[in-house]
Design an enzyme around this catalytic site. Structure first.
Site, PDB file in Angstrom:
ATOM      1  N   THR A  72       6.320   2.142  12.841  1.00  0.00           N
ATOM      2  CA  THR A  72       5.004   2.458  13.278  1.00  0.00           C
ATOM      3  C   THR A  72       4.964   2.929  14.612  1.00  0.00           C
ATOM      4  OG1 THR A  72       2.922   1.192  13.874  1.00  0.00           O
ATOM      5  CG2 THR A  72       4.892   0.188  13.989  1.00  0.00           C
ATOM      6  N   ASP A  73       3.648   3.820  15.101  1.00  0.00           N
ATOM      7  CA  ASP A  73       3.549   4.268  16.440  1.00  0.00           C
ATOM      8  C   ASP A  73       3.088   3.256  17.309  1.00  0.00           C
ATOM      9  OD1 ASP A  73       0.878   3.811  15.152  1.00  0.00           O
ATOM     10  OD2 ASP A  73      -0.031   5.683  15.716  1.00  0.00           O
ATOM     11  N   PHE A 103      10.341  -0.555   3.543  1.00  0.00           N
ATOM     12  CA  PHE A 103       8.757  -0.713   3.860  1.00  0.00           C
ATOM     13  C   PHE A 103       8.471  -2.057   3.988  1.00  0.00           C
ATOM     14  CE2 PHE A 103       8.956   3.218   1.197  1.00  0.00           C
ATOM     15  CZ  PHE A 103       8.100   3.919   1.842  1.00  0.00           C
ATOM     16  N   LEU A 151       6.084 -10.257  -3.250  1.00  0.00           N
ATOM     17  CA  LEU A 151       4.880 -10.415  -3.610  1.00  0.00           C
ATOM     18  C   LEU A 151       4.058 -11.385  -2.816  1.00  0.00           C
ATOM     19  CD1 LEU A 151       5.201 -10.179  -7.415  1.00  0.00           C
ATOM     20  CD2 LEU A 151       4.565  -8.312  -6.064  1.00  0.00           C
ATOM     21  N   GLY A 209      -6.195  -8.186  22.686  1.00  0.00           N
ATOM     22  CA  GLY A 209      -4.919  -7.294  23.067  1.00  0.00           C
ATOM     23  C   GLY A 209      -5.171  -5.787  22.476  1.00  0.00           C
ATOM     24  N   PHE A 260       0.986  -1.489  -0.107  1.00  0.00           N
ATOM     25  CA  PHE A 260       0.055   0.027  -0.125  1.00  0.00           C
ATOM     26  C   PHE A 260       0.666   1.355   0.110  1.00  0.00           C
ATOM     27  CE2 PHE A 260      -2.015   2.623   3.449  1.00  0.00           C
ATOM     28  CZ  PHE A 260      -2.649   3.592   2.501  1.00  0.00           C
ATOM     29  N   ARG A 281      -7.625   5.961  16.559  1.00  0.00           N
ATOM     30  CA  ARG A 281      -6.542   5.657  15.764  1.00  0.00           C
ATOM     31  C   ARG A 281      -6.292   7.282  14.985  1.00  0.00           C
ATOM     32  NH1 ARG A 281      -6.041   1.882  18.203  1.00  0.00           N
ATOM     33  NH2 ARG A 281      -5.678  -0.078  17.309  1.00  0.00           N
ATOM     34  N   LYS A 307       7.984  -5.037  15.072  1.00  0.00           N
ATOM     35  CA  LYS A 307       8.500  -3.774  14.331  1.00  0.00           C
ATOM     36  C   LYS A 307       9.560  -2.806  15.353  1.00  0.00           C
ATOM     37  CE  LYS A 307       7.479  -1.835  11.025  1.00  0.00           C
ATOM     38  NZ  LYS A 307       8.108  -2.066   9.515  1.00  0.00           N
ATOM     39  N   VAL A 337     -17.425  -3.895  13.194  1.00  0.00           N
ATOM     40  CA  VAL A 337     -16.696  -2.918  14.323  1.00  0.00           C
ATOM     41  C   VAL A 337     -16.181  -3.770  15.705  1.00  0.00           C
ATOM     42  CG1 VAL A 337     -17.086  -0.972  15.634  1.00  0.00           C
ATOM     43  CG2 VAL A 337     -18.041  -0.879  13.393  1.00  0.00           C
TER      44      VAL A 337
HETATM   45  P1  NAD Z   1       1.446  -3.789   3.012  1.00  0.00           P
HETATM   46  O1  NAD Z   1       1.426  -5.053   3.908  1.00  0.00           O
HETATM   47  O2  NAD Z   1       0.550  -3.220   2.242  1.00  0.00           O
HETATM   48  O3  NAD Z   1       2.862  -4.201   2.178  1.00  0.00           O
HETATM   49  C1  NAD Z   1       3.833  -4.696   2.601  1.00  0.00           C
HETATM   50  C2  NAD Z   1       4.566  -5.089   1.198  1.00  0.00           C
HETATM   51  O4  NAD Z   1       6.024  -5.739   1.530  1.00  0.00           O
HETATM   52  C3  NAD Z   1       4.089  -6.144   0.201  1.00  0.00           C
HETATM   53  O5  NAD Z   1       4.238  -5.502  -1.041  1.00  0.00           O
HETATM   54  C4  NAD Z   1       4.858  -7.334   0.423  1.00  0.00           C
HETATM   55  O6  NAD Z   1       4.718  -8.030  -0.878  1.00  0.00           O
HETATM   56  C5  NAD Z   1       6.019  -6.851   0.756  1.00  0.00           C
HETATM   57  N1  NAD Z   1       7.070  -7.977   1.656  1.00  0.00           N
HETATM   58  C6  NAD Z   1       6.631  -8.721   2.365  1.00  0.00           C
HETATM   59  N2  NAD Z   1       7.270  -9.575   3.152  1.00  0.00           N
HETATM   60  C7  NAD Z   1       8.443  -9.188   2.422  1.00  0.00           C
HETATM   61  C8  NAD Z   1       9.975 -10.065   2.094  1.00  0.00           C
HETATM   62  N3  NAD Z   1      10.103 -10.870   3.030  1.00  0.00           N
HETATM   63  N4  NAD Z   1      10.657  -9.476   1.218  1.00  0.00           N
HETATM   64  C9  NAD Z   1      10.377  -8.496   0.212  1.00  0.00           C
HETATM   65  N5  NAD Z   1       9.101  -8.036   0.382  1.00  0.00           N
HETATM   66  C10 NAD Z   1       8.093  -8.229   1.125  1.00  0.00           C
HETATM   67  O7  NAD Z   1       2.181  -2.637   4.337  1.00  0.00           O
HETATM   68  P2  NAD Z   1       1.993  -1.099   4.202  1.00  0.00           P
HETATM   69  O8  NAD Z   1       0.743  -0.732   5.067  1.00  0.00           O
HETATM   70  O9  NAD Z   1       2.489  -0.642   2.976  1.00  0.00           O
HETATM   71  O10 NAD Z   1       3.233  -0.861   5.285  1.00  0.00           O
HETATM   72  C11 NAD Z   1       4.443  -0.730   4.817  1.00  0.00           C
HETATM   73  C12 NAD Z   1       5.338  -0.317   6.046  1.00  0.00           C
HETATM   74  O11 NAD Z   1       4.966   0.889   6.597  1.00  0.00           O
HETATM   75  C13 NAD Z   1       5.389  -1.610   6.894  1.00  0.00           C
HETATM   76  O12 NAD Z   1       6.834  -1.508   7.158  1.00  0.00           O
HETATM   77  C14 NAD Z   1       4.548  -0.966   8.012  1.00  0.00           C
HETATM   78  O13 NAD Z   1       5.122  -1.670   9.184  1.00  0.00           O
HETATM   79  C15 NAD Z   1       4.699   0.433   8.035  1.00  0.00           C
HETATM   80  N6  NAD Z   1       3.505   1.190   8.468  1.00  0.00           N
HETATM   81  C16 NAD Z   1       2.341   1.043   7.969  1.00  0.00           C
HETATM   82  C17 NAD Z   1       1.108   1.856   8.416  1.00  0.00           C
HETATM   83  C18 NAD Z   1       0.001   1.701   7.969  1.00  0.00           C
HETATM   84  O14 NAD Z   1      -1.040   2.422   8.434  1.00  0.00           O
HETATM   85  N7  NAD Z   1      -0.276   1.049   6.757  1.00  0.00           N
HETATM   86  C19 NAD Z   1       1.570   2.798   9.304  1.00  0.00           C
HETATM   87  C20 NAD Z   1       2.930   2.949  10.042  1.00  0.00           C
HETATM   88  C21 NAD Z   1       3.787   2.088   9.437  1.00  0.00           C
HETATM   89  O1  DAU Z   2      -0.797   2.663  13.775  1.00  0.00           O
HETATM   90  C1  DAU Z   2      -0.127   2.162  12.465  1.00  0.00           C
HETATM   91  C2  DAU Z   2      -0.529   0.778  12.379  1.00  0.00           C
HETATM   92  O2  DAU Z   2      -2.035   1.003  11.623  1.00  0.00           O
HETATM   93  C3  DAU Z   2       0.330   0.159  11.113  1.00  0.00           C
HETATM   94  O3  DAU Z   2       1.712   0.033  11.719  1.00  0.00           O
HETATM   95  C4  DAU Z   2      -0.286  -1.062  10.684  1.00  0.00           C
HETATM   96  O4  DAU Z   2       0.680  -1.798   9.736  1.00  0.00           O
HETATM   97  C5  DAU Z   2      -1.709  -0.959  10.051  1.00  0.00           C
HETATM   98  O5  DAU Z   2      -2.140  -1.953   9.670  1.00  0.00           O
HETATM   99  C6  DAU Z   2      -2.276  -0.133  11.060  1.00  0.00           C
HETATM  100  O6  DAU Z   2      -2.745  -1.060  12.267  1.00  0.00           O
HETATM  101  P1  DAU Z   2      -4.287  -1.213  13.016  1.00  0.00           P
HETATM  102  O7  DAU Z   2      -4.513  -2.316  13.493  1.00  0.00           O
HETATM  103  O8  DAU Z   2      -4.368   0.396  13.429  1.00  0.00           O
HETATM  104  O9  DAU Z   2      -5.132  -1.000  11.299  1.00  0.00           O
HETATM  105  P2  DAU Z   2      -6.371  -1.765  11.008  1.00  0.00           P
HETATM  106  O10 DAU Z   2      -7.080  -1.053   9.784  1.00  0.00           O
HETATM  107  O11 DAU Z   2      -6.382  -3.193  11.151  1.00  0.00           O
HETATM  108  O12 DAU Z   2      -7.530  -1.473  12.123  1.00  0.00           O
HETATM  109  C7  DAU Z   2      -7.955  -0.077  12.589  1.00  0.00           C
HETATM  110  C8  DAU Z   2      -8.671  -0.214  13.602  1.00  0.00           C
HETATM  111  O13 DAU Z   2      -9.877  -0.489  13.434  1.00  0.00           O
HETATM  112  C9  DAU Z   2      -8.323  -1.161  14.817  1.00  0.00           C
HETATM  113  O14 DAU Z   2      -8.748  -0.275  15.915  1.00  0.00           O
HETATM  114  C10 DAU Z   2      -8.977  -2.239  14.718  1.00  0.00           C
HETATM  115  C11 DAU Z   2     -10.549  -1.781  14.065  1.00  0.00           C
HETATM  116  N1  DAU Z   2     -10.984  -2.588  12.962  1.00  0.00           N
HETATM  117  C12 DAU Z   2     -10.403  -3.229  12.155  1.00  0.00           C
HETATM  118  C13 DAU Z   2     -10.928  -3.854  11.204  1.00  0.00           C
HETATM  119  C14 DAU Z   2     -10.027  -4.894  10.198  1.00  0.00           C
HETATM  120  C15 DAU Z   2     -12.461  -2.938  13.195  1.00  0.00           C
HETATM  121  O15 DAU Z   2     -13.071  -2.374  14.180  1.00  0.00           O
HETATM  122  N2  DAU Z   2     -12.942  -3.633  12.094  1.00  0.00           N
HETATM  123  C16 DAU Z   2     -12.308  -4.360  11.302  1.00  0.00           C
HETATM  124  O16 DAU Z   2     -12.768  -5.007  10.523  1.00  0.00           O
END
Ligand code: NAD
Ligand code: DAU
Length: 354
Positions: free
Chosen positions: A132-133, A83, A37, A292, A13, A221, A161, A213
């Site tokens: 991540t936070d 990433f 991938l 948790g 993403f 968040r 992480k 939910v």
């Molecule tokens: P994502 O799950 O959408 O994408 C992860 C990508 O990493 C995928 O394309 C996957 O194929 C690739 N990948 C996984 N394992 C791999 C490996 N062993 N070798 C090479 N590629 C690999 O994740 P995202 O949401 O884009 O998050 C990216 C980074 O940002 C992560 O490190 C995550 O911890 C961090 N982050 C995400 C969020 C969020 O809200 N999405 C917030 C804060 C930090």
């Molecule tokens: O805070 C940063 C993090 O945000 C990143 O490090 C993670 O990679 C990313 O996945 C995200 O984690 P969250 O657990 O906060 O994201 P998620 O979208 O899974 O959930 C957001 C909130 O919504 C969380 O409190 C759980 C809740 N939730 C989630 C799903 C999937 C629901 O209530 N229903 C759902 O179906």
């Protein structure tokens, strides 16, 4: 300044949005996207930029030390934007092993590769570790995470992480590797896998399916539009102080229930009504809580604002409207992810080499 950037996880993403930003706004940077991938990697998301002269894709694993050594040597990589990770908290609860492998062992392997390749010539090199936070644990009703907040990870995902952050920091202190760390809050926007809250609710809401939910919906968040996050990462690569970490957040604390209700209302305004004629809020279903489940995250992004002059540009109201519009205009993207056909794209493109 011209750079050769190894983007790991560039088919996920945030990685997809980051690769696009670099190709658009840093035209003297070469971008090498290394991605395994996994289910979360979608090469199709970059189809329209795949023939850009500054871009190349390598399918591979960050745990593969030999592949990394070859890439660093042949491509003369001077910048890493790391990433790649297993990123979904719910999956870390049911299957933590992959999280330890990729997030901990993979980050270690990548740090080692950079250390070996940059040994004695790291001037101008940068290793940006995206974190991540969630490493800071859970907040009560008040307070914010700062860069000084003690680590207190509480899920297998956040523990993995946190481990990778400690390794990255240790490589700076011990070996002088030019490490930078960012700790970011929840991203949202285009190309997010529909297992995460916002795209999942949009997909289910469009199809009239229940909107799960967790618990009472009161968990909070701090939402950040993905484009703002990507711009912050570029800023930290270009101007960040080596060895330091930067908290990146959107100043948008919302309860999950608020976000879900807002998405319901936007879908009611922008998409066809449900066949039942009911508003989409009627689909909300309170389900068993996540194990948790951290109650509240909130970032103090004062350091990155003060030291690097970075502020998010997109308000939550703007970002969420843009996001809904993107998912409505790109229903094929979500459909190909949910029916699994996106995973054929690599095979179709690379054939026997797949
Ligand atoms: P994502 O799950 O959408 O994408 C992860 C990508 O990493 C995928 O394309 C996957 O194929 C690739 N990948 C996984 N394992 C791999 C490996 N062993 N070798 C090479 N590629 C690999 O994740 P995202 O949401 O884009 O998050 C990216 C980074 O940002 C992560 O490190 C995550 O911890 C961090 N982050 C995400 C969020 C969020 O809200 N999405 C917030 C804060 C930090
Ligand atoms: O805070 C940063 C993090 O945000 C990143 O490090 C993670 O990679 C990313 O996945 C995200 O984690 P969250 O657990 O906060 O994201 P998620 O979208 O899974 O959930 C957001 C909130 O919504 C969380 O409190 C759980 C809740 N939730 C989630 C799903 C999937 C629901 O209530 N229903 C759902 O179906």
């Amino acid at each position: 300044m011209a750079k050769t950037v190894l983007v790991t996880g560039g088919c996920g993403f945030i990685g997809v949005n980051f690769v696009r930003l670099l190709l658009r706004e840093r035209q003297d940077w070469r971008v090498i996207n290394l991605d395994k991938l996994t289910y979360a990697g979608n090469l199709q998301s970059l189809a329209d930029v795949s023939s850009h002269p500054n871009y190349s894709f390598v399918k591979g694993d960050i745990c593969d030390a030999a592949l990394l050594a070859t890439l660093f040597r042949e491509q003369q990589i001077d910048t890493v934007a790391h990433f790649a990770a297993e990123s979904h908290v719910d999956r870390s609860i049911t299957g933590p092993a992959e999280f330890i492998q990729t997030n901990v062992v993979g980050t270690f392997t990548l740090l080692e590769a950079a250390k070996k390749h940059w040994s004695g010539k790291s001037e101008g090199c940068r290793f940006l570790h995206v974190s991540t936070d969630e490493v800071f644990g859970s907040l009560g009703a008040t307070g914010f995470f700062t860069e000084e907040t003690a680590y207190d990870p509480r899920s297998p995902y956040s523990a993995s992480k946190a481990s990778s952050d400690h390794l990255a920091r240790a490589y700076f202190h011990t070996y002088g590797l030019p490490v930078l760390i960012t700790n970011c809050s929840n991203n949202y926007g285009p190309y997010q896998f529909p297992e995460k809250l916002i795209p999942l609710i949009l997909n289910n809401g469009l199809h009239g399916r229940p909107l799960p939910v967790y618990g009472d919906g009161g968990n909070i968040r701090d939402w950040l539009y993905v484009q703002d996050h990507c711009e912050a990462i570029v800023r930290v690569i270009e101007q960040g102080r080596l060895g330091e970490s930067y908290n990146i957040g959107g100043h948008n604390e919302k309860t999950n229930l608020h976000v879900v209700q807002l998405l319901c209302d936007l879908l009611d305004q922008k998409a066809a009504p449900l066949p039942s004629g009911q508003p989409r809020r009627s689909l909300i279903s309170f389900v068993k809580d996540r194990l948790g489940h951290d109650r509240r995250y909130a970032i103090d992004a004062g350091k990155v604002a003060e030291k690097l002059d970075w502020l998010p540009k997109v308000t939550f109201e703007q970002g969420i409207a843009k996001t809904v519009d993107w998912y409505l205009a790109n229903r094929d993207w979500t459909a190909s992810v949910t029916d699994g056909s996106y995973q054929q794209y690599y095979q179709n493109m690379y054939g026997d080499r797949a």
